[in-house]
Scaffold this active site. Structure first.
Site, mmCIF file in Angstrom:
data_model
loop_
_atom_site.group_PDB
_atom_site.id
_atom_site.type_symbol
_atom_site.label_atom_id
_atom_site.label_comp_id
_atom_site.label_asym_id
_atom_site.label_seq_id
_atom_site.Cartn_x
_atom_site.Cartn_y
_atom_site.Cartn_z
ATOM 1 N N HIS A 286 0.851 -1.194 0.000
ATOM 2 C CA HIS A 286 0.000 0.000 0.000
ATOM 3 C C HIS A 286 0.890 1.248 0.000
ATOM 4 O O HIS A 286 2.022 1.217 0.508
ATOM 5 C CB HIS A 286 -0.891 0.035 1.238
ATOM 6 C CG HIS A 286 -2.038 -0.937 1.190
ATOM 7 N ND1 HIS A 286 -3.089 -0.884 2.066
ATOM 8 C CD2 HIS A 286 -2.282 -1.980 0.352
ATOM 9 C CE1 HIS A 286 -3.952 -1.859 1.770
ATOM 10 N NE2 HIS A 286 -3.484 -2.546 0.740
ATOM 11 N N GLU B 193 0.962 3.932 1.746
ATOM 12 C CA GLU B 193 1.437 4.394 3.061
ATOM 13 C C GLU B 193 2.621 3.563 3.549
ATOM 14 O O GLU B 193 3.622 4.111 4.022
ATOM 15 C CB GLU B 193 0.326 4.305 4.111
ATOM 16 C CG GLU B 193 -0.901 5.129 3.813
ATOM 17 C CD GLU B 193 -1.994 4.308 3.141
ATOM 18 O OE1 GLU B 193 -1.704 3.610 2.139
ATOM 19 O OE2 GLU B 193 -3.144 4.369 3.596
ATOM 20 N N CYS C 146 -6.175 2.070 5.675
ATOM 21 C CA CYS C 146 -6.860 0.838 6.076
ATOM 22 C C CYS C 146 -6.312 0.409 7.445
ATOM 23 O O CYS C 146 -5.440 1.080 8.008
ATOM 24 C CB CYS C 146 -6.619 -0.253 5.035
ATOM 25 S SG CYS C 146 -4.918 -0.864 5.005
ATOM 26 N N CYS D 169 -2.420 -0.141 7.347
ATOM 27 C CA CYS D 169 -1.656 1.101 7.274
ATOM 28 C C CYS D 169 -1.810 1.925 8.550
ATOM 29 O O CYS D 169 -0.855 2.571 8.992
ATOM 30 C CB CYS D 169 -2.073 1.894 6.049
ATOM 31 S SG CYS D 169 -1.605 1.044 4.519
HETATM 32 ZN ZN LIG Z 1 -3.507 0.339 3.561
#
Ligand SMILES: [Zn+2]
Length: 142
Positions: A47, A49, A77, A80
Site C-alpha cells: 500500500h 502508506e 486501512c 496502514c
Molecule cells: Zn492500507
C-alpha cells in the site's frame, strides 16, 4: 496533497488502485513518496502508506518517524493505520474517506484508539473531492 495525487496517478498507470502518499519530515520537506503497488509487485502489503513509511525510514536511517507527517489520498486501512502507529508519525493527513475499510475515523479509528501508546493527530478531507474522484473514475473505467 498535490504530490500524493501525482503518486496516485502513477499507481493507476500500472493498473493499481490510485492511492498515493508522501511523508514530510519535521521541517515539512518531502522525505519519501509511495503509491499502491499491489498489482505491480504482487505484494499484498504494498500500500502507498507502507511503502512511503519504509522509504522515509530508510532516508532518515531510523524506524521512528517522530515529527513526520504522512499525507495520503485515501483514508488508511487497518494495516496502514497500524503501520502509522508503529512508525510514531506525529500527523496523518488524508483526502477521501473510505467508508468501507477506513481505519482513521470512518469504519474504525485505530490511529486515535486511546488503548494504544501512540496516537497521531488526524486531519481529514484535504482535497477530498479530487482524491475521491480519482478513485471513482478508476473503478468506472472498464
Ligand atoms: Zn492500507
Amino acid at each position: 496533497m498535490r504530490r500524493a495525487l501525482t503518486e496516485a496517478d502513477l499507481a493507476a498507470l500500472a493498473g493499481d488502485v490510485p492511492v498515493g502518499a508522501v511523508v514530510l519530515g519535521p521541517d515539512g520537506t518531502p522525505l519519501a513518496t509511495g503509491h499502491n503497488e499491489r498489482e505491480a509487485t504482487g505484494d499484498p502489503t504494498a500500500h502507498a502508506e507502507v511503502l512511503a513509511l519504509r522509504r522515509a525510514a530508510t532516508t532518515l536511517g531510523r524506524w521512528r518517524l517522530t515529527g513526520c507527517t504522512l499525507v495520503v489520498t485515501l483514508e488508511p486501512c487497518t494495516m496502514c493505520a497500524g503501520a502509522l502507529v508503529q512508525s510514531r508519525v506525529d500527523r496523518v493527513v488524508y483526502g477521501a474517506r473510505d467508508e468501507k475499510a477506513g481505519a482513521a475515523g470512518s469504519l474504525w479509528d485505530l490511529v486515535r484508539d486511546r488503548r494504544l501508546n501512540h496516537r497521531p493527530e488526524v486531519i481529514q478531507g484535504v482535497l477530498e473531492d479530487e482524491c475521491a474522484s480519482l478513485l471513482t473514475s478508476f473503478f468506472r473505467t472498464p
